[in-house]
Design an enzyme around this catalytic site. Sequence first.
Site, PDB file in Angstrom:
ATOM      1  N   GLY A  44       0.818  -1.213   0.000  1.00 38.27           N
ATOM      2  CA  GLY A  44       0.000   0.000   0.000  1.00 38.27           C
ATOM      3  C   GLY A  44       0.854   1.265   0.000  1.00 38.27           C
ATOM      4  O   GLY A  44       0.556   2.229  -0.711  1.00 38.27           O
ATOM      5  N   CYS A  45       1.933   1.241   0.764  1.00 39.24           N
ATOM      6  CA  CYS A  45       2.808   2.410   0.859  1.00 39.24           C
ATOM      7  C   CYS A  45       3.542   2.642  -0.458  1.00 39.24           C
ATOM      8  O   CYS A  45       3.761   3.780  -0.870  1.00 39.24           O
ATOM      9  CB  CYS A  45       3.796   2.232   2.008  1.00 39.24           C
ATOM     10  SG  CYS A  45       2.949   2.059   3.600  1.00 39.24           S
ATOM     11  N   THR A  46       3.899   1.564  -1.120  1.00 38.67           N
ATOM     12  CA  THR A  46       4.556   1.667  -2.422  1.00 38.67           C
ATOM     13  C   THR A  46       3.586   2.266  -3.439  1.00 38.67           C
ATOM     14  O   THR A  46       3.939   3.203  -4.171  1.00 38.67           O
ATOM     15  CB  THR A  46       5.058   0.282  -2.888  1.00 38.67           C
ATOM     16  OG1 THR A  46       6.001  -0.201  -1.919  1.00 38.67           O
ATOM     17  CG2 THR A  46       5.722   0.355  -4.246  1.00 38.67           C
ATOM     18  N   GLY A  91       3.086   6.031  -2.735  1.00 42.24           N
ATOM     19  CA  GLY A  91       4.273   6.777  -3.156  1.00 42.24           C
ATOM     20  C   GLY A  91       4.368   6.881  -4.667  1.00 42.24           C
ATOM     21  O   GLY A  91       4.708   7.936  -5.217  1.00 42.24           O
TER      22      GLY A  91
END
Length: 155
Positions: free
Chosen positions: A45-47, A50
């Site tokens: 999710g963070c990738t 970003g």
Amino acid sequence: MSSATIGKKVPAFKLPATGDQEISLSGLKGKVVVLYFYPKDSTPGCTKEGQAFRDLHDQFTALNTVILGVSRDGVKAHENFKAKQSFPFELLSDKEETLCNLFDVIKEKNMYGKKVMGIERSTFLINDKGVLKQEWRKVKVAGHVEEVLEAVKAL
């Protein structure tokens, strides 16, 4: 320390960041700032989040806007994450949770059936005068960055 409140100036902060630098709010005077908090470098999710900010970065830059990612990971992990994903913006390391506490993003979460304290995915929009204008909490990645871009355009 006080907390960030919509309609009020964001209290000063300074944190270590990628690119071997320290980033402070005062150093960003005159720029719109998008501060997005995410749980952990290199997780799915963070990738995705970003990458979405990366893909629209030119549009934010054209609007005098700086994007900054924040998590509790160290600068070395941030450097690897940034390089691997070709992020054109800096990532701030908040190991002491100073900024996390200022923006009240540390929440109890369920991780594999265990209760843990972690960063709740959140984004904050600070205008060019240092005033918090908008916040998004419990962010779902899909469509979020486009929504933030529209809010910047509306400033």
